[in-house]
Write an enzyme that holds these catalytic residues in place. Structure first.
Site, PDB file in Angstrom:
ATOM      1  N   ASP A  17      36.619 -25.508  35.948  1.00 29.23           N
ATOM      2  CA  ASP A  17      37.235 -23.757  36.013  1.00 29.23           C
ATOM      3  C   ASP A  17      37.895 -23.978  34.687  1.00 29.23           C
ATOM      4  OD1 ASP A  17      35.257 -23.211  37.670  1.00 29.23           O
ATOM      5  OD2 ASP A  17      37.303 -22.898  39.254  1.00 29.23           O
ATOM      6  N   LYS A  18      38.406 -23.042  33.716  1.00 29.63           N
ATOM      7  CA  LYS A  18      38.807 -22.815  32.496  1.00 29.63           C
ATOM      8  C   LYS A  18      40.088 -22.551  33.104  1.00 29.63           C
ATOM      9  CE  LYS A  18      40.452 -18.874  29.528  1.00 29.63           C
ATOM     10  NZ  LYS A  18      40.141 -17.507  29.004  1.00 29.63           N
TER      11      LYS A  18
END
Length: 240
Positions: free
Chosen positions: A104-105
């Site tokens: 995930d970012k």
């Protein structure tokens, strides 16, 4: 010998088979100027293009296997149209490579990058015992009940997560080892128990540990690659 178009693109080092299928669905792949169906086979004389760019397999292409310590804020995609900085632009590696899976970012830590579509397919296809280890900090103090609930399975996304290893490392910090990869799994598990993840770092994938500074990458050692292939071979036999 004819080869499925998604396999051709992965062997050419363009993308994974999964990504190739998506590109085909989006009409971005052509064979001899025509948009194919998923599963279409191609031969040596066919002209393969992705968004107008000719894709050819190089017989002398060197396989690349990188371990990268992804910073928070970097998006794990090869699509350079994303608003945030993507992983390919950040690394600026001189050869075409693509990430194996996602991180995930808002998460950081270990992710693989490669030009070997076959190893990507094996890692993503195998569904058993591929350990991924994370260090997580949450917003409030954890207790024994939290550790037990996380270990024994939490209901998220209309399923119960698999049993996993969880160990408390501090008042608000724990280690967790997963063998499945549901979407935003750890964050959803914590939220289900009334906690919010403040930081999440992946520190190991299978036999390869995170041992480089944030934002840096290194190649797999020969020993790591040999062991990784052995683990994948054993898993694929079980899966079949």
């Amino acid at each position: 010998m004819a080869t499925r178009i998604n396999k051709y693109l992965s062997e050419a080092g363009y993308c994974s088979r999964r990504r190739a299928d998506k590109l085909i669905e989006e009409g971005k792949v052509t064979i001899n100027g025509k948009i194919p169906e998923i599963g279409t086979k191609v031969g040596d004389r066919d002209l393969i293009e992705v968004e107008g760019q000719r894709i050819e397999k190089s017989k002398k292409q060197r396989s690349i296997y990188l371990a990268f310590n992804k910073p928070v804020g970097i998006v794990c995609t090869t699509d350079r149209r994303v608003e945030s900085e993507n992983i390919i632009d950040f690394i600026k590696y001189p050869k075409r490579i693509f990430p194996v899976g996602r991180l995930d970012k808002t998460s950081e830590g270990l992710i693989f990058l490669t030009n070997d579509g076959d190893i990507v397919n094996k890692i993503l296809r195998a569904r058993n015992n591929h350990e991924k280890e994370y260090i997580v900090n949450v917003n409030r103090t954890i207790n024994r009940e939290f550790i037990q609930n996380m270990s024994n399975g939490v209901e998220i996304l209309e399923t119960i997560t698999k049993n996993c290893f969880v160990k408390q490392l501090g008042p608000k910090k724990f280690k967790i080892i997963l063998t499945q990869g549901l979407n935003r799994q750890i964050r959803r598990m914590c939220e289900s128990l009334g906690y919010r993840v403040q930081s999440l770092k992946r520190v190991r994938i299978m036999n390869i540990r995170l041992d480089i500074p944030t934002g840096k990458y290194r190649e797999f050692t020969k020993e790591e690659l040999l062991e990784l292939n052995q683990l994948l071979e054993n898993s694929s036999k079980i899966c079949e």
